[in-house]
Write an enzyme that holds these catalytic residues in place. Structure first.
Site, PDB file in Angstrom:
ATOM      1  N   SER A 227     -88.509  27.712 -80.488  1.00 55.61           N
ATOM      2  CA  SER A 227     -89.517  27.887 -79.440  1.00 55.61           C
ATOM      3  C   SER A 227     -89.116  27.061 -78.228  1.00 55.61           C
ATOM      4  CB  SER A 227     -90.889  27.430 -79.945  1.00 55.61           C
ATOM      5  OG  SER A 227     -91.813  27.322 -78.876  1.00 55.61           O
TER       6      SER A 227
ATOM      7  N   TYR B  89     -96.001  20.993 -84.277  1.00 54.98           N
ATOM      8  CA  TYR B  89     -95.377  22.307 -84.135  1.00 54.98           C
ATOM      9  C   TYR B  89     -94.080  22.219 -83.326  1.00 54.98           C
ATOM     10  CZ  TYR B  89     -94.353  26.906 -82.269  1.00 54.98           C
ATOM     11  OH  TYR B  89     -93.695  28.049 -81.884  1.00 54.98           O
TER      12      TYR B  89
END
Length: 328
Positions: free
Chosen positions: A188, A201
């Site tokens: 990401s 995350y």
């Protein structure tokens, strides 16, 4: 007569030229010229008959499965929900005339799921592995205020870190034996830019990025390409972006774009506007780190506040695709 100022001027010009050659041109080639002009430089069918995609029933995972099927690979779909797997498998077989296999597995569970997966893929020639499954928070949140903290963290780390490690250990031995293979790890953009309120995350995705970088070096001698993909905003169910745009593209547009970067770079955002977004954020951080931090955390706090207004009860369930926005 040569003056000091002329020498400094010439030296500066040379240094700037070297910087352009070393940094700017490769960036332009890897993110724009190479993918757009030459496309994917890997003959994926020669790596093996099958592609295995985790988190394959929705979003980017499903889009990768479709894109690889379009290139003639048989598809192994791995995700939590059997009915969704069967539906996607039927779509792919009908449209692309390839074979499919489905494996229902919840990556927040223990080691037994990997034994199950290994038994089902043991004799298959898997040339492409896409580690896409992952989970995030439902909304940005402060670390100490995460609900059901222990379960969330355990599930998130199992899904985002353990899954990519174990799947590589299951699939890559066959690639080493055949001296061919492609491993695509969906990280990401939050792994490489400031991401407050997404601390666990984004850190898990940073692991994927670093893991990919070093794994690529380890197995380059075996002709295995390992690529880290760091998407920005993509219109998927998990990102909660309902309408696609130039910046927040559809999963299909993203996957097709990202596959075209194979053979050009080991690390990519996968989509040129996302590369521009990363460049802009890094440039702002370089000019004023404090300003970049303030803008980022204000943005996250605003997203959190809007989410809390919509619902007083926030859920944090694992998803069948990686969280692929800088704000989720």
């Amino acid at each position: 007569m040569v003056t000091t100022s002329s020498v400094l001027g010439s030296t500066s010009a040379v240094l700037v030229s070297l910087f352009i050659l070393r940094k700017v041109f490769p960036w332009i080639y890897q993110n724009l010229i190479g993918p757009k002009v030459f496309g994917c430089r890997i003959n994926l069918k020669k790596t093996g008959e099958w592609a295995l995609i985790t988190g394959a029933t929705d979003g980017i995972g499903k889009a990768y499965a479709q894109a690889l099927a379009r290139k003639g690979l048989n598809i192994i779909l791995v995700s939590r929900t059997l009915q969704k797997l069967l539906d996607v498998a039927r779509e792919i077989e009908t449209e692309y005339k390839v074979r499919t296999m489905v494996i229902a597995a919840d990556f927040t569970n223990g080691a037994e799921i990997y034994e199950q997966i290994q038994q089902q893929i043991e004799n298959l020639e898997i040339g492409v592995l896409v580690n896409n499954v992952g989970m995030s928070y439902s909304n940005p949140e402060y670390l100490l205020e995460l609900p059901d903290y222990k379960n969330l963290i355990n599930n998130l780390l199992s899904c985002n870190i353990l899954s990519v490690t174990r799947m590589c250990q299951l699939v890559m031995p066959g690639m080493v034996k055949r001296h061919a293979g492609v491993v695509i790890n969906i990280s990401s953009l939050s792994a490489v830019i400031p991401a407050p309120l997404l601390t666990v995350y984004s850190s898990s995705k940073a692991f994927m990025d670093k893991f990919s970088e070093d794994l690529a070096s380890e197995y380059a001698k075996h002709n295995i390409l390992v690529q880290s993909v760091l998407p920005g905003p993509v219109a998927t169910n998990m990102s909660k972006i309902r309408k696609s745009s130039w910046m927040a593209c559809s999963a299909k547009v993203f996957a097709n774009s990202a596959i075209n970067t194979l053979g050009h770079t080991r690390k990519t955002t996968g989509y040129f506007p996302h590369a521009l977004l990363e460049l802009s954020i890094n440039a702002l951080s370089f000019v004023s780190p404090r300003l970049a931090e303030r803008i980022t955390i204000n943005t996250m706090q605003n997203i959190r506040a809007r989410a809390m207004k919509k619902s007083k009860t926030r859920s944090y369930a694992p998803a069948d695709a990686a969280a692929l926005t800088t704000s989720s």
